[in-house]
Design an enzyme around this catalytic site. Structure first.
Site, mmCIF file in Angstrom:
data_model
loop_
_atom_site.group_PDB
_atom_site.id
_atom_site.type_symbol
_atom_site.label_atom_id
_atom_site.label_comp_id
_atom_site.label_asym_id
_atom_site.label_seq_id
_atom_site.Cartn_x
_atom_site.Cartn_y
_atom_site.Cartn_z
ATOM 1 N N GLY A 14 0.781 -1.246 0.000
ATOM 2 C CA GLY A 14 0.000 0.000 0.000
ATOM 3 C C GLY A 14 0.805 1.284 0.000
ATOM 4 O O GLY A 14 0.272 2.337 0.362
ATOM 5 N N SER A 15 2.071 1.245 -0.451
ATOM 6 C CA SER A 15 2.827 2.509 -0.454
ATOM 7 C C SER A 15 2.327 3.456 -1.537
ATOM 8 O O SER A 15 2.316 4.679 -1.351
ATOM 9 C CB SER A 15 4.332 2.264 -0.589
ATOM 10 O OG SER A 15 4.674 1.868 -1.890
ATOM 11 N N ARG A 67 -12.926 -15.434 -13.141
ATOM 12 C CA ARG A 67 -12.413 -14.064 -13.080
ATOM 13 C C ARG A 67 -13.551 -13.058 -13.159
ATOM 14 O O ARG A 67 -13.580 -12.056 -12.452
ATOM 15 C CB ARG A 67 -11.510 -13.811 -14.292
ATOM 16 C CG ARG A 67 -10.087 -14.006 -13.991
ATOM 17 C CD ARG A 67 -9.211 -13.602 -15.153
ATOM 18 N NE ARG A 67 -8.118 -14.550 -15.272
ATOM 19 C CZ ARG A 67 -7.168 -14.714 -14.379
ATOM 20 N NH1 ARG A 67 -7.145 -14.011 -13.284
ATOM 21 N NH2 ARG A 67 -6.227 -15.612 -14.566
ATOM 22 N N MET A 92 -2.739 -7.579 -7.602
ATOM 23 C CA MET A 92 -2.094 -8.635 -8.371
ATOM 24 C C MET A 92 -3.077 -9.663 -8.932
ATOM 25 O O MET A 92 -2.860 -10.873 -8.815
ATOM 26 C CB MET A 92 -1.016 -9.311 -7.500
ATOM 27 C CG MET A 92 0.053 -8.350 -7.010
ATOM 28 S SD MET A 92 0.746 -7.284 -8.315
ATOM 29 C CE MET A 92 2.410 -7.894 -8.380
ATOM 30 N N ARG A 93 -4.145 -9.185 -9.539
ATOM 31 C CA ARG A 93 -5.097 -10.078 -10.217
ATOM 32 C C ARG A 93 -5.279 -9.609 -11.658
ATOM 33 O O ARG A 93 -5.280 -8.401 -11.926
ATOM 34 C CB ARG A 93 -6.479 -10.070 -9.536
ATOM 35 C CG ARG A 93 -6.502 -10.462 -8.082
ATOM 36 C CD ARG A 93 -5.983 -11.840 -7.806
ATOM 37 N NE ARG A 93 -6.665 -12.903 -8.535
ATOM 38 C CZ ARG A 93 -6.216 -14.149 -8.609
ATOM 39 N NH1 ARG A 93 -5.082 -14.496 -8.044
ATOM 40 N NH2 ARG A 93 -6.897 -15.057 -9.276
ATOM 41 N N ILE A 94 -5.453 -10.569 -12.536
ATOM 42 C CA ILE A 94 -5.721 -10.234 -13.939
ATOM 43 C C ILE A 94 -7.228 -10.038 -14.086
ATOM 44 O O ILE A 94 -8.011 -10.839 -13.570
ATOM 45 C CB ILE A 94 -5.246 -11.380 -14.869
ATOM 46 C CG1 ILE A 94 -3.737 -11.573 -14.716
ATOM 47 C CG2 ILE A 94 -5.617 -11.080 -16.320
ATOM 48 C CD1 ILE A 94 -3.191 -12.792 -15.433
ATOM 49 N N HIS A 111 2.757 0.165 -12.963
ATOM 50 C CA HIS A 111 3.618 -1.014 -13.102
ATOM 51 C C HIS A 111 5.079 -0.555 -13.021
ATOM 52 O O HIS A 111 5.434 0.460 -13.627
ATOM 53 C CB HIS A 111 3.342 -1.711 -14.440
ATOM 54 C CG HIS A 111 4.133 -2.966 -14.595
ATOM 55 N ND1 HIS A 111 3.811 -4.137 -13.927
ATOM 56 C CD2 HIS A 111 5.251 -3.241 -15.305
ATOM 57 C CE1 HIS A 111 4.693 -5.067 -14.234
ATOM 58 N NE2 HIS A 111 5.572 -4.555 -15.067
ATOM 59 N N GLU A 176 7.405 6.069 -8.682
ATOM 60 C CA GLU A 176 5.985 5.657 -8.689
ATOM 61 C C GLU A 176 5.173 6.617 -7.828
ATOM 62 O O GLU A 176 4.086 7.071 -8.214
ATOM 63 C CB GLU A 176 5.842 4.231 -8.143
ATOM 64 C CG GLU A 176 6.486 3.163 -9.007
ATOM 65 C CD GLU A 176 6.172 1.754 -8.510
ATOM 66 O OE1 GLU A 176 5.007 1.470 -8.192
ATOM 67 O OE2 GLU A 176 7.107 0.937 -8.441
#
Ligand code: GAR
Length: 202
Positions: A14-15, A67, A92-94, A111, A176
């Site tokens: 969560g940064s 999904r 981290m899910r498609i 990313h 980021e």
């Protein structure tokens, strides 16, 4: 000033979420972080959200058969909270094609590479293995393919002699935290739009 309600989707630390929350404290920031959704109960970022008084929701992908079913549950939470923009930060899910289409032009991801180089996981090791002299980070509109989609902003950093995946990751993470709030601001202000498969600056 009416501010766009943003949901941040996370799976871990969560940064980046923290950097968005911090940016949104400015009175003239055009977005507010209204909801944080995690697919993991133990994501440290949930505490970041709670500390900032942001509503949290855990939706585990494990209880859904597909999904799209998982994505529809996320979508329902977003609609219930009247969300206008989605910012994925270490989620981290498609996604299903359905989700990508439904939130087209309204969902962003960050990313830690200069896409289209090094999508997926172990990104910094991929960069070191390839021997590139520069890496960086990308904020892009979400499309159905993983870590792909029209670029909104990128920032580059040098790869230094003796870098490990950890030292490179730390250098990129600082960028980021700088460009994600900037990119979200541009989209919330309507200064960047997804048009014809490209991020168009107006
Ligand atoms: C960040 O480096 C983000 O770019 C990356 O996960 C990290 C999450 O850190 N995302 C991806 O690799 C997406 N494919 P954070 O939870 O501290 O923001």
């Amino acid at each position: 000033m009416s501010r766009v309600r943003v949901a941040v989707l996370i799976s871990g630390r969560g940064s980046n979420l923290q950097s968005l929350i911090d940016a949104a404290k400015a009175p003239d920031y055009p977005a507010e972080i209204a909801l944080v959704v995690s697919n993991k109960q133990d994501a440290a970022g949930l505490q970041v959200a709670r500390d900032a008084g942001v509503l949290t929701k855990v939706i585990s992908h494990k209880v859904f058969g597909s999904r799209e079913a998982f994505d529809r549950a996320i979508d329902a939470a977003l609609r219930e909270a009247k969300i206008g923009l989605v910012a994925e930060a270490g989620f981290m899910r498609i996604h299903s094609e359905w989700f990508a289409k439904t939130w087209e032009g309204k969902a962003l991801n960050i990313h830690p590479s200069l896409l289209p180089l090094f999508p997926g996981i172990r990104v910094h090791q991929q960069a070191l293995d390839a021997g590139v002299k520069e890496s960086g980070c990308t904020v892009h509109f979400i499309v159905a393919e993983l870590d792909s989609g029209p670029t909104i902003l990128q920032a580059a950093v040098p790869v230094l002699l003796g870098d490990t995946a950890e030292t490179l990751a730390a250098r990129i993470l600082m960028e980021e935290h700088r460009i994600y709030p900037e990119a979200l601001k541009l989209v919330a202000q309507g200064k960047v739009k997804l048009d014809g498969g490209r991020a168009v600056f107006l």
